[in-house]
Structure formats: structure tokens, C-alpha cells
Scaffold this motif. Structure first.
Motif, PDB file in Angstrom:
ATOM      1  N   ARG B 292     -23.287  62.632  16.605  1.00  0.00           N
ATOM      2  CA  ARG B 292     -22.302  61.793  15.934  1.00  0.00           C
ATOM      3  C   ARG B 292     -22.142  62.184  14.459  1.00  0.00           C
ATOM      4  O   ARG B 292     -21.028  62.393  13.981  1.00  0.00           O
ATOM      5  N   ILE B 296     -18.680  63.829  12.745  1.00  0.00           N
ATOM      6  CA  ILE B 296     -17.942  63.236  11.617  1.00  0.00           C
ATOM      7  C   ILE B 296     -17.853  64.248  10.484  1.00  0.00           C
ATOM      8  O   ILE B 296     -16.778  64.501   9.947  1.00  0.00           O
ATOM      9  N   ARG B 301     -13.902  66.387  17.486  1.00  0.00           N
ATOM     10  CA  ARG B 301     -13.802  65.329  18.489  1.00  0.00           C
ATOM     11  C   ARG B 301     -14.065  65.926  19.861  1.00  0.00           C
ATOM     12  O   ARG B 301     -13.610  67.024  20.172  1.00  0.00           O
ATOM     13  N   GLU B 315     -19.816  53.843  21.806  1.00  0.00           N
ATOM     14  CA  GLU B 315     -19.646  53.713  20.351  1.00  0.00           C
ATOM     15  C   GLU B 315     -18.858  54.909  19.798  1.00  0.00           C
ATOM     16  O   GLU B 315     -17.926  54.746  19.007  1.00  0.00           O
ATOM     17  N   LEU B 316     -19.211  56.087  20.234  1.00  0.00           N
ATOM     18  CA  LEU B 316     -18.504  57.286  19.764  1.00  0.00           C
ATOM     19  C   LEU B 316     -17.051  57.286  20.229  1.00  0.00           C
ATOM     20  O   LEU B 316     -16.155  57.700  19.494  1.00  0.00           O
ATOM     21  N   GLU B 318     -15.268  54.583  20.817  1.00  0.00           N
ATOM     22  CA  GLU B 318     -14.524  53.573  20.057  1.00  0.00           C
ATOM     23  C   GLU B 318     -14.315  53.987  18.607  1.00  0.00           C
ATOM     24  O   GLU B 318     -13.427  53.488  17.936  1.00  0.00           O
ATOM     25  N   GLN B 319     -15.148  54.914  18.142  1.00  0.00           N
ATOM     26  CA  GLN B 319     -14.948  55.449  16.785  1.00  0.00           C
ATOM     27  C   GLN B 319     -13.978  56.624  16.795  1.00  0.00           C
ATOM     28  O   GLN B 319     -13.755  57.261  15.768  1.00  0.00           O
ATOM     29  N   LEU B 321     -14.405  59.480  18.317  1.00  0.00           N
ATOM     30  CA  LEU B 321     -15.068  60.792  18.340  1.00  0.00           C
ATOM     31  C   LEU B 321     -15.095  61.409  19.740  1.00  0.00           C
ATOM     32  O   LEU B 321     -15.293  62.607  19.896  1.00  0.00           O
TER      33      LEU B 321
END
Lengths: 300, 512
Positions: B292, B296, B301, B315-316, B318-319, B321
Motif C-alpha cells: 500500500r 501510494i 494502481r 481498504e486498498l 476503497e482507497q 489503489l
């Protein structure tokens, strides 16, 4: 001669074979096997045997290993010394040092064992840990007590209890002790090592404390969990900006020498002795920590 | 209406399906409302016993189950208890996997209700009993892809699938969650059940929540379902999944995970649009965290993440990524909730995930997979099935499938566990052949398969601690010594198959 970094000294309980066998993999500058407080009384012998075996049979590489022994007055320290000095592979860390006499007594035993074992006299190094008000006030004499000493450390838990206080987040209660120990170390020309930060899940708190002790001038810190290594090394590693500046200072010196000029200047500012010393220290730390290889900054 | 005579249709004999005249009397319009129909016209039967009678189960037939309820599963024990009570014998139990909660099966094996077992894995007392020679016919172990492929191809024909589902409408549209509430049993994806539902001769859904029609989007469509049985409980939520899989705080696992992430960065596969899968196990899961930060930093991606899905993958996603998630199995509540709520979190069947017979199978689109192991040997062969004592204690899962399909397969394993070496000369059981395994990452350094010369050079160029696998094996030996060899009898208790169904290894009974 390679300068020994001591940014991180990883405590490893001397009675835990699983932790002992893996102690070297985390990248701590030094590994410290503990025979003292982390080992209960009924396991003292087992731990001593285990640490002896670890020192003599594991591939230790060129990493500095220390063993924190029990104090001589506990009745256990002498057996610890007999076992560990014989290996010729570890620095002896004295617990709860209060007077220069404590260092000298231990040194006399080490010298006796070295002689009996046919080890070169003086080859076993020592480190003193100060953990009381008396020890802090004697810090200078302790640090100067023996040429075997490579460093002096502060152990905060016992010290704050002695002061009738507790540890706070900003560490104000430790300020005098830290300063006293640091000055003692510098007078003696040895390393100053800070106490452990025990809240292993609080990375932010650790970060603040390491920034503080680095700013004070400490060489490093004792640690109890390998997860703390990354943060400490990150803070102690010179930034690219620090390194670039240091390299420029050293270039300016060479330039001045070539020209035969007595006055060195960089970007219009005079470069005097403290600036040169600082630059040399930055480059040395950068090389030892692996970010500067053959004059080239190694991280992108 | 026109009076019709079929004879008037020219070339009638060529229009095979045109062979009868409409009869108005046969049509009765049903004017019941949806609410009435749901009650009066549905596939729900009164009891499990009735459903079993209706599907015509017979002795010797193959029955299948999924393992989405993991160690919280009530379905398998419930069904086999009932079948035993009904007097069935010699059944073939084909589960996508079995776990420690299935120990009650031992008595049904002893009494002859179950003649043989097909599964991805075995754990706990059942595994110990099987290792100890409980069964006459050896257990056949298949990978998730291998099982799906065998079912598709008819090598593992399923007569009746008993599929537990957290929600189902009266017609059989079944799902791994209840759309309008969080409570109840939630398992998220029902990927393994999907393959069974598609190919089984008869399908019985067992649910504790009958919901209104249509239960969309569904994991299993009504067209695949014959009968529905409502029961009070299908599983124990605590054994099915926890809220969110926590990242390990074990420093050794973190060390291995960080090194594995560096291996990924150096592999040449860490590019915008790459695809990846991280397996179970602390170190493997923790790789996601290190990925992650670098994603960033480098504005990279991933096009998709595959496999067993955890909250950290969600989580990734939804971010932003990870663009899409392909989910054959949801490992935690967070993943299950995401499957329900996120549009690009797609539920896939075991066949879609890993079938060896489809070029487009998802594992073949993987750039990187990170997998755990019990043991690795100097031939890069991996064992995820039997422990250092020779006893079955694991599952093949998607290990051989993803190792084969991925561009780079990375195995994370500690060099030693306690006094047990994990990099050895010969693994106890070969599950994944070394030819498909690319990089071994341990806490003492990495080894690259000599077949992957470019990859090895990339690791060296990036300053990673590269050793030969023999050097790692020697290091392990130096630390913990050489274990005494395990003694076996000559009785085969397990047959380990590769993805294509071929036998790759045998598991023998351990001598007591």
C-alpha cells in the motif's frame, strides 16, 4: 577500522531459545542477551548455558553482541562472567552500576578470567548501566573507571522509582540523568545509550522520544521489540540534505588545502572546526548505516 | 382462433420441435400476488429428510459441501447425522474443504456411512484419525482449481450438493449475506458453492433466512436449485469469520512480509495495472500493508486483487489503489460487507478462479502471488498439507493453482519454526511442484528458483539478500539440527492430486 554503530541494542531474554536463534535477523546494530531482569531466579543457570551456547555456536556475523549479567553482589554475576568472558564474543553489560568501584570489581574478575583462559588482556569490553540517583551523580567517574568501557547507558525504570516519580510522556523527569550520562560519556570518549521505550505499540511516542535523545546527543537506544528498529534507524540516518551539505564541507576543506588557504569557506560562510567535525560524523554515520556507498547516496 | 392442422405445415418433418397444437384448456392463469406465490408456490420443503427423499439419494452416491463457514460450519455434521439416521451407507463425501469442526464425521466413517472423502484439506481430530489409518479408501486431496476442474469435466460427478446459505429466497436464489441487514450468519462470497451448484445433479440449499424474492444479486441462481430447507442454525458466526483480519504484530512475520514486498518491487511486475493475490497467514497478509505505502508513493494502481479476500484488500480498493476485486472466498466480515456494498467487488466461482481447463481462468491473469507454506525443499517443492510429524494438518487451497498461473509466485516461510526446519532437503508431501515456484522469502534471506535467471539478477541488482536454496537449507540445519526422519507404515491414507487430477504425492500412515 569500522566504527561500531549502536543506534539500536536489542534486548533478548537469555532463557528464550526461539528468540535467541532469531535475534540477528532484524537488523539491530547490537544484540544484547539478558541474564538479569528478564530471567526468573529458577532459570538463571539455564539461561547462562543457553547464552553461552548461542555465542559459541550461532553464526554471529560481525554484529556486536552484549550480555547483561547479574550484579556481582547478587551472587550470580561471577558465574555469568566465567561463562561469557570465556566465549570472547560479547561485551559485558553491568547492571545497576552505582560507583566506579562497581566497574573496577567487575573488571578485576574479567581480567582474572581472561588470564586464566589465555585471552588477550583487555579484549573483553564492558558497558555500564546507571539506574539510580547515586549512579547518575557518579556518572563521570563511572564512565572514566575503565578503558574497557565502550559505553554508558541509562536504565530509566529503576531510576525514576529511586527519584520517587514515574515516567512521563515527554520524559522531563529523565532530563537531568540523560544529560549527566551524556556528558560523562563524552568526557570519557565513549557511547551514550538511552533507556528502553516500553510501549511497543506506540510508534508516535517512540518517534518523539528518539528525536529527543538524538537531539540531546545520544548514540542510540536499548530496545525490547524488533518492531522498534525501523523507526530508530530512520531517525538516526542522515538525510540526503545533511549528507550533501557534509560532502560540500569536506570538498571545501580539500579545495582549501589544494590552494594552501588557511581559511575555509562554503557558500560565503566560514567553515570552522566544529562544522568539519559534524560533517565528518554525518558522513561516517551515513556510510555505516548504508545510505552512502563510495560517495554516492544509495537511496532513491 | 384458427383451427390448426399440423399436416398443413410444409416440411413439418424438418421442424422437429413443432409437433403439437395449442390447447386452451391446459392453461390456467394464476392470479396470486407475489406475496401469495412466495408462500404457496416455492421450492421450500418441510425437512431435510423430505429433501433427501425428493432428490432420490442412494447408497454409494457422491454428496458435496462447501467450506465457506470454515470452523463454524454446522451443515456437514447436520446432514451426515441425518443421512446416517436414514440408513444411508457408502457415501462419497466431496467437500471443498474440511476443518477441525468436522471431527464428528469420524463415527460416520467408522460405521460405514461415509466410504471415502474428497477435500482440499483436513484439520484437527479428523485429520489425525485419517493420518492414523481410519479409512480403507485413501482421502483424495484436490486444489480448489483441481476440484472445480474435476467437477466440470465429470471426473468428480456430484449427485447431490447440500449447500448452506445465509440467505435464500423461496425459489433458490441464494447468497452469502443478507442484503438488508448485517446480523445473522455472513460468509460473503460463496465461490466454492457456485461450482457445485452449477454442476451437481441435484442441489439442496439449507438456509436459516428465507428472504423475499428476488434475492439479488445472488451467488447461486434459482435455476441451479432443486429444494430449499429452512433450519434454525447453519453455523456459528464466531467460527465463520471475525470482524476484520488484524495485521500481525509478530516481528518475524513483519520482517518476512517487508522482505516479500521488496521482492515484489524488484520483480519488474510492480507496474501500474498489475494484479496480485496474497494468501492467508500473518506474513502473507501483511505484505498488503507494505504494498500500500509503495503504491501510494509510486502512484501505482492494481487492476485487480484475487482470491481469498480480507479487509486489507478492501481498504486498498476503497482507497482507489485496487480497481477490482475477484472474490472466491471472503475471509472476514469487512470483506463480506464490501462484497455486498462495492460494485467492483465481484464474487467468482471456484472454476472461474482456478479451473485448469480454461485459458481465461483468473489465476492465469495474476502477476504476483504471495503464499505461505509449511515446508519448502531444495527443489522448491512446497508442502502445505502435512506437518513435520507427517500428520495431515492443512489444506491445498489454491496453492498449486496460483503458483502455476501467476507470473511470479512468492512463498513466504520462516526458516525455522521453533525447533522445526522449514527449508528442508525433501518436503514430507509435495503439493506444489518446484517448477512453478519462483521465489522463497524467509527471515534469513531469499532464494530464487534457478530457472528464473532474470528474476534472480533483478533481486541481486536491488540489493536483496539472495542465497541459494541449499544455503538456506544449511542455515536452517545449523540453527536447529537435523530432525529424526518420520517413520511410516506402508498404508496409503491420502492421495495428493495436482490441478489436472494426476497424482503428485501419497500420504502414508504415520507409525505410532
Amino acid at each position: 577500522m569500522k566504527q561500531q554503530l549502536r543506534r539500536t541494542m536489542l534486548y533478548v531474554p537469555g532463557n528464550n531459545p526461539g528468540m535467541i536463534k532469531d535475534a540477528g535477523i532484524y537488523g539491530a546494530d547490537c544484540v544484547m542477551f539478558d541474564l538479569e531482569d528478564s530471567v526468573s531466579l529458577n532459570e538463571k543457570d539455564a539461561a547462562r548455558f543457553l547464552v553461552y551456547e548461542a555465542l559459541t555456536s550461532l553464526d554471529l556475523g560481525d554484529k556486536e553482541h552484549l550480555v547483561r549479567i547479574n550484579s556481582l553482589e547478587s551472587g550470580l554475576g561471577l558465574a555469568d562472567l566465567e561463562a561469557i568472558v570465556h566465549t570472547g564474543k560479547a561485551v559485558i553489560r553491568l547492571p545497576k552500576t552505582e560507583t566506579p568501584q562497581d566497574v573496577l570489581e567487575c573488571e578485576a574478575q574479567i581480567a582474572r578470567i581472561e588470564e586464566a583462559a589465555g585471552l588477550p588482556m583487555g579484549s573483553t569490553k564492558m558497558m555500564a548501566a546507571v539506574e539510580s540517583a547515586a549512579g547518575v551523580l557518579n556518572a563521570r567517574e563511572i564512565a572514566l573507571a575503565s578503558p574497557r568501557l565502550i559505553g554508558i547507558a541509562i536504565g530509566a525504570e529503576d531510576y525514576v522509582t529511586d527519584l520517587k516519580t514515574t515516567r512521563s510522556e515527554d520524559g522531563v523527569e529523565l532530563l537531568f540523568a540523560r544529560s549527566a550520562i551524556l556528558l560523562a560519556a563524552r568526557v570519557a570518549g565513549i557511547d551514550a545509550i538511552d533507556t528502553v521505550y516500553s510501549d511497543v505499540n506506540n510508534e508516535e511516542g517512540l518517534r518523539k522520544e528518539v528525536q529527543l535523545i538524538r537531539q540531546l546527543g545520544f548514540d542510540g537506544k536499548s530496545i525490547i521489540n524488533p518492531r522498534q528498529i525501523g523507526v530508530i534507524h530512520e531517525i538516526y540516518t542522515p538525510t540526503k540534505k545533511d549528507i550533501d551539505h557534509a560532502l560540500a564541507v569536506l570538498d571545501a576543506i580539500q579545495e582549501a588545502e589544494r590552494k594552501g588557504s588557511g581559511v575555509i569557506s562554503l557558500n560565503g560562510k566560514m567553515v570552522d572546526r566544529p562544522i568539519v567535525l559534524r560533517a565528518q560524523r554525518v558522513i561516517s554515520l551515513a556510510k555505516e548505516s548504508g545510505v552512502l556507498k563510495e560517495g554516492v547516496y544509495a537511496q532513491d | 382462433m384458427r383451427k390448426i392442422s399440423l399436416k398443413n405445415i410444409p416440411y413439418l418433418e424438418e421442424l422437429h420441435e413443432v409437433n403439437k397444437v395449442f390447447n386452451l384448456k391446459k392453461i390456467t392463469k394464476n392470479t396470486r400476488t407475489l406475496a401469495e406465490r412466495e408462500v404457496h408456490h416455492n421450492k421450500i420443503v418441510g425437512s431435510l429428510e423430505e429433501a433427501v427423499h425428493r432428490v432420490g439419494l442412494q447408497n454409494g452416491m457422491t454428496i458435496s459441501f462447501h467450506h465457506h463457514f470454515r470452523s463454524g460450519d454446522f451443515i456437514i455434521n447436520m446432514v451426515i447425522d441425518k443421512l446416517a439416521e436414514m440408513g444411508f451407507r457408502d457415501l462419497v463425501l466431496a467437500a471443498s474443504s474440511l476443518t477441525d469442526c468436522h471431527a464428528p464425521l469420524i463415527k460416520h466413517i467408522e460405521s460405514g456411512v461415509i466410504r471415502r472423502i474428497e477435500t482440499s484439506g483436513l484439520r484437527g481430530r479428523l485429520a489425525e484419525a485419517v493420518s492414523d489409518g481410519l479409512m480403507d479408501v485413501p482421502v483424495v486431496f484436490r486444489s480448489h482449481g483441481g476440484r472445480a476442474g474435476a467437477i466440470e469435466q465429470g471426473d468428480l460427478p456430484i449427485d447431490v450438493a447440500f449447500l448452506g446459505a445465509p440467505s435464500c429466497d423461496p425459489y433458490g436464489n441464494a447468497n452469502g449475506y443478507i442484503r438488508d441487514r448485517d446480523e445473522g450468519i455472513m460468509c460473503g462470497s460463496m465461490g466454492y458453492a457456485k461450482s457445485d451448484a452449477t454442476h451437481a445433479d441435484k442441489v439442496i440449499v439449507i438456509t436459516n433466512h428465507i428472504v423475499h424474492y428476488p434475492n439479488t444479486p445472488f451467488a447461486i441462481p434459482e435455476s441451479d436449485v432443486d429444494y430449499i430447507v429452512k433450519v434454525d442454525e447453519i453455523g456459528d458466526p464466531a467460527g465463520i469469520m471475525t470482524g476484520a483480519t488484524r495485521f500481525t504484530t509478530n516481528p518475524k512475520e513483519l520482517l518476512i512480509a517487508e522482505l516479500a514486498s521488496k521482492v515484489i518491487f524488484a520483480s519488474g511486475r510492480f507496474q501500474d495495472g498489475f494484479s496480485f493475490q496474497t494468501g492467508t497467514g500473518g506474513a502473507s497478509l501483511a505484505v498488503t500493508r507494505f504494498l500500500r505505502d509503495k503504491m501510494i508513493e509510486k502512484s501505482i494502481r492494481a487492476s485487480f486483487a484475487l482470491g481469498g479476500i480480507t479487509g486489507s484488500i478492501v481498504e486498498l480498493h476503497e482507497q482507489g489503489l485496487i480497481k477490482k476485486i475477484l472474490d472466491v472466498q471472503s475471509f472476514d466480515l469487512r470483506a463480506a460487507q464490501s462484497l455486498r456494498d462495492n460494485r467492483f467487488h465481484q464474487q467468482i466461482s471456484a472454476g472461474y478462479y482456478a479451473s485448469p481447463y480454461s485459458e481465461g481462468t483468473a489465476v492465469n491473469q495474476l502477476d504476483v502471488v504471495v503464499l505461505s507454506a509449511l515446508e519448502v525443499d531444495t527443489g522448491f517443492n512446497v508442502n502445505v498439507l502435512t506437518g513435520s510429524d507427517g500428520i495431515i494438518r492443512g489444506a491445498i487451497g489454491g496453492h498449486p493453482d496460483t503458483s502455476f498461473g501467476s507470473s511470479v509466485s512468492i512463498i513466504v516461510v520462516p526458516l525455522t519454526r521453533g525447533r522445526i526446519p522449514c527449508v528442508v532437503k525433501n518436503v514430507n508431501t509435495v503439493v506444489t511442484p518446484g517448477k512453478t515456484v519462483d521465489i522463497i522469502v524467509t527471515d534469513h534471506g531469499i532464494a530464487v528458483n534457478p530457472l528464473r535467471k532474470v528474476l534472480r539478477q533483478r533481486m541481486i541488482d536491488n540489493g536483496l539478500p539472495v542465497f541459494t536454496i541449499e544455503e538456506l537449507q544449511k542455515k536452517a540445519e545449523q540453527l536447529v539440527g537435523i530432525p529424526k526422519p518420520i517413520e511410516y507404515t506402508d498404508k496409503v491414507v491420502g492421495v495428493v492430486t495436482y490441478r489436472d487430477g494426476s497424482v503428485i504425492d501419497l500420504i502414508y500412515q504415520v507409525k505410532q
